[in-house]
Design a protein around this motif. Sequence first.
Motif, PDB file in Angstrom:
ATOM      1  N   GLY A 183      26.974  41.515  32.948  1.00  0.00           N
ATOM      2  CA  GLY A 183      26.461  42.390  31.907  1.00  0.00           C
ATOM      3  C   GLY A 183      27.368  42.386  30.686  1.00  0.00           C
ATOM      4  N   PRO A 184      26.814  42.615  29.484  1.00  0.00           N
ATOM      5  CA  PRO A 184      27.614  42.528  28.253  1.00  0.00           C
ATOM      6  C   PRO A 184      28.745  43.541  28.183  1.00  0.00           C
ATOM      7  CG  PRO A 184      25.420  43.416  27.827  1.00  0.00           C
ATOM      8  CD  PRO A 184      25.399  42.872  29.218  1.00  0.00           C
ATOM      9  N   PHE A 185      28.620  44.659  28.885  1.00  0.00           N
ATOM     10  CA  PHE A 185      29.649  45.694  28.931  1.00  0.00           C
ATOM     11  C   PHE A 185      30.995  45.153  29.432  1.00  0.00           C
ATOM     12  CE2 PHE A 185      31.162  48.758  32.343  1.00  0.00           C
ATOM     13  CZ  PHE A 185      31.967  49.533  31.515  1.00  0.00           C
ATOM     14  N   LEU A 186      30.965  44.074  30.211  1.00  0.00           N
ATOM     15  CA  LEU A 186      32.165  43.633  30.913  1.00  0.00           C
ATOM     16  C   LEU A 186      33.049  42.680  30.106  1.00  0.00           C
ATOM     17  CD1 LEU A 186      30.507  42.948  34.384  1.00  0.00           C
ATOM     18  CD2 LEU A 186      31.698  44.996  33.629  1.00  0.00           C
ATOM     19  N   THR A 187      32.583  42.195  28.975  1.00  0.00           N
ATOM     20  CA  THR A 187      33.300  41.139  28.268  1.00  0.00           C
ATOM     21  C   THR A 187      34.746  41.508  27.967  1.00  0.00           C
ATOM     22  OG1 THR A 187      31.227  40.466  27.248  1.00  0.00           O
ATOM     23  CG2 THR A 187      33.242  39.617  26.258  1.00  0.00           C
ATOM     24  N   SER A 188      34.966  42.704  27.462  1.00  0.00           N
ATOM     25  CA  SER A 188      36.317  43.085  27.052  1.00  0.00           C
ATOM     26  C   SER A 188      37.062  43.898  28.096  1.00  0.00           C
ATOM     27  CB  SER A 188      36.246  43.888  25.741  1.00  0.00           C
ATOM     28  OG  SER A 188      35.428  45.031  25.914  1.00  0.00           O
ATOM     29  N   LEU A 189      36.393  44.268  29.203  1.00  0.00           N
ATOM     30  CA  LEU A 189      37.017  45.170  30.172  1.00  0.00           C
ATOM     31  C   LEU A 189      37.131  44.569  31.575  1.00  0.00           C
ATOM     32  CD1 LEU A 189      35.069  48.417  29.181  1.00  0.00           C
ATOM     33  CD2 LEU A 189      37.410  47.858  28.567  1.00  0.00           C
ATOM     34  N   SER A 190      36.798  43.299  31.722  1.00  0.00           N
ATOM     35  CA  SER A 190      36.656  42.720  33.063  1.00  0.00           C
ATOM     36  C   SER A 190      37.940  42.781  33.876  1.00  0.00           C
ATOM     37  CB  SER A 190      36.175  41.279  32.952  1.00  0.00           C
ATOM     38  OG  SER A 190      37.056  40.513  32.144  1.00  0.00           O
ATOM     39  N   GLU A 191      39.053  42.426  33.266  1.00  0.00           N
ATOM     40  CA  GLU A 191      40.308  42.397  34.033  1.00  0.00           C
ATOM     41  C   GLU A 191      40.713  43.789  34.499  1.00  0.00           C
ATOM     42  OE1 GLU A 191      42.863  39.005  31.869  1.00  0.00           O
ATOM     43  OE2 GLU A 191      41.525  40.149  30.566  1.00  0.00           O
ATOM     44  N   GLY A 192      40.583  44.766  33.632  1.00  0.00           N
ATOM     45  CA  GLY A 192      40.927  46.137  34.006  1.00  0.00           C
ATOM     46  C   GLY A 192      40.034  46.680  35.105  1.00  0.00           C
ATOM     47  N   ILE A 193      38.762  46.294  35.076  1.00  0.00           N
ATOM     48  CA  ILE A 193      37.836  46.763  36.110  1.00  0.00           C
ATOM     49  C   ILE A 193      38.243  46.209  37.476  1.00  0.00           C
ATOM     50  CG2 ILE A 193      35.466  46.554  36.961  1.00  0.00           C
ATOM     51  CD1 ILE A 193      34.564  46.758  34.024  1.00  0.00           C
ATOM     52  N   LEU A 194      38.521  44.914  37.561  1.00  0.00           N
ATOM     53  CA  LEU A 194      38.926  44.341  38.849  1.00  0.00           C
ATOM     54  C   LEU A 194      40.260  44.901  39.326  1.00  0.00           C
ATOM     55  CD1 LEU A 194      37.979  40.552  39.053  1.00  0.00           C
ATOM     56  CD2 LEU A 194      36.763  42.536  39.908  1.00  0.00           C
ATOM     57  N   GLU A 195      41.150  45.189  38.397  1.00  0.00           N
ATOM     58  CA  GLU A 195      42.446  45.760  38.781  1.00  0.00           C
ATOM     59  C   GLU A 195      42.285  47.132  39.421  1.00  0.00           C
ATOM     60  OE1 GLU A 195      44.695  45.777  35.214  1.00  0.00           O
ATOM     61  OE2 GLU A 195      45.176  43.631  35.285  1.00  0.00           O
ATOM     62  N   ASN A 196      41.279  47.891  38.979  1.00  0.00           N
ATOM     63  CA  ASN A 196      41.134  49.276  39.421  1.00  0.00           C
ATOM     64  C   ASN A 196      40.058  49.483  40.476  1.00  0.00           C
ATOM     65  OD1 ASN A 196      42.975  51.061  37.607  1.00  0.00           O
ATOM     66  ND2 ASN A 196      42.037  49.615  36.186  1.00  0.00           N
ATOM     67  N   GLU A 197      39.247  48.468  40.720  1.00  0.00           N
ATOM     68  CA  GLU A 197      38.167  48.603  41.708  1.00  0.00           C
ATOM     69  C   GLU A 197      38.352  47.539  42.790  1.00  0.00           C
ATOM     70  OE1 GLU A 197      36.248  51.039  41.727  1.00  0.00           O
ATOM     71  OE2 GLU A 197      36.129  51.791  39.678  1.00  0.00           O
TER      72      GLU A 197
END
Length: 336
Positions: free
Chosen positions: A97-111
Amino acid sequence: NKPTIGLINVVMDGDYQYEQELPLGLAAIGAFLRQEGYRVIFKQCFASRGEKEYDSSSKVEADIYGFQLNMANYRQVTEVVKKIKSLRKDAITVFGGPFLTSLSEGILENESLFDFIVLGEGESTIYELLKAIESGKREFSSINGLVWRDESGKIIKNAFRSLIPDLDILPFLARDFLDSAGRDPHDNGMIESVRVVTSRGCVGRCSFCCVNLYNKVQPGKRWRGRSPKNVVDELEYLSKTFKAKIFNFSDSSFEDPGEIGKKRTREICEEIIRRHIPLSAKIYMRCETMKTESDIELLKLYKRAGIDIIIIGAEAGSDYELKLYEKHATLEDNYR
């Protein structure tokens, strides 16, 4: 033994037009994977309706689960993933999804329950990911467009994947639930609109647009269009198979790119008329593109083909604001 893919649409009430509609991204991914021989199960999870929706989604029997993740459904998707992982500890989860382009690394780090994130156009990336998982080697470093976690827990963001140059090679979007959509009591036609994408990308450079962001980070042509025949083949398929009559052409700007794009849309309309496909369609369009008498004639052709709603991207009421938004159009264009 190919893995089974479960594509779960976690959506809140108010964030969809009708229950049988799939997000375009999930529908494209599912259709492509089926074309490559994978079993794909779609599941609608109407998260606003309570715990039973989470429970039924977690019971989808699959090996790999895919989600479209955004600001509105983040917490609800996380709850579904928790339930899936509690039932199937070896299940693999993939997000796009387009929401993930700039936040992908932080999301995987925290989830920790999130396994992979796909950036940009996902068809080829997910296909290569599945092949790597099937091989048992779990070698992901060469898969462009993938964000993943190595054995030490480090988050790795691979290079962006090039855009797909020829959209005609892709299958039509999956339409798994349309046969149960609401029907007109007089002619049994669908009473809801069907979204169709005839192109990807945009030649505009509007500062607020996620399409423009993808144009900046993914290598390839800014705009790519399906051939007129391919587009009208899908319209005819939807018309004959589901009695669809109302269409929403969900392109960023239907008439892109310039004069070549106008010629393409003319051919689409002429083919709709030639095949006698009865439809009412909506398109989206910028303001600076239709300036001449021949453009007015083209708009008349649109109407004859059934395109009777145009959503005009005016965006602002002053040249100052239009400049801030990096629009090509002027206030004069908008008024005209």
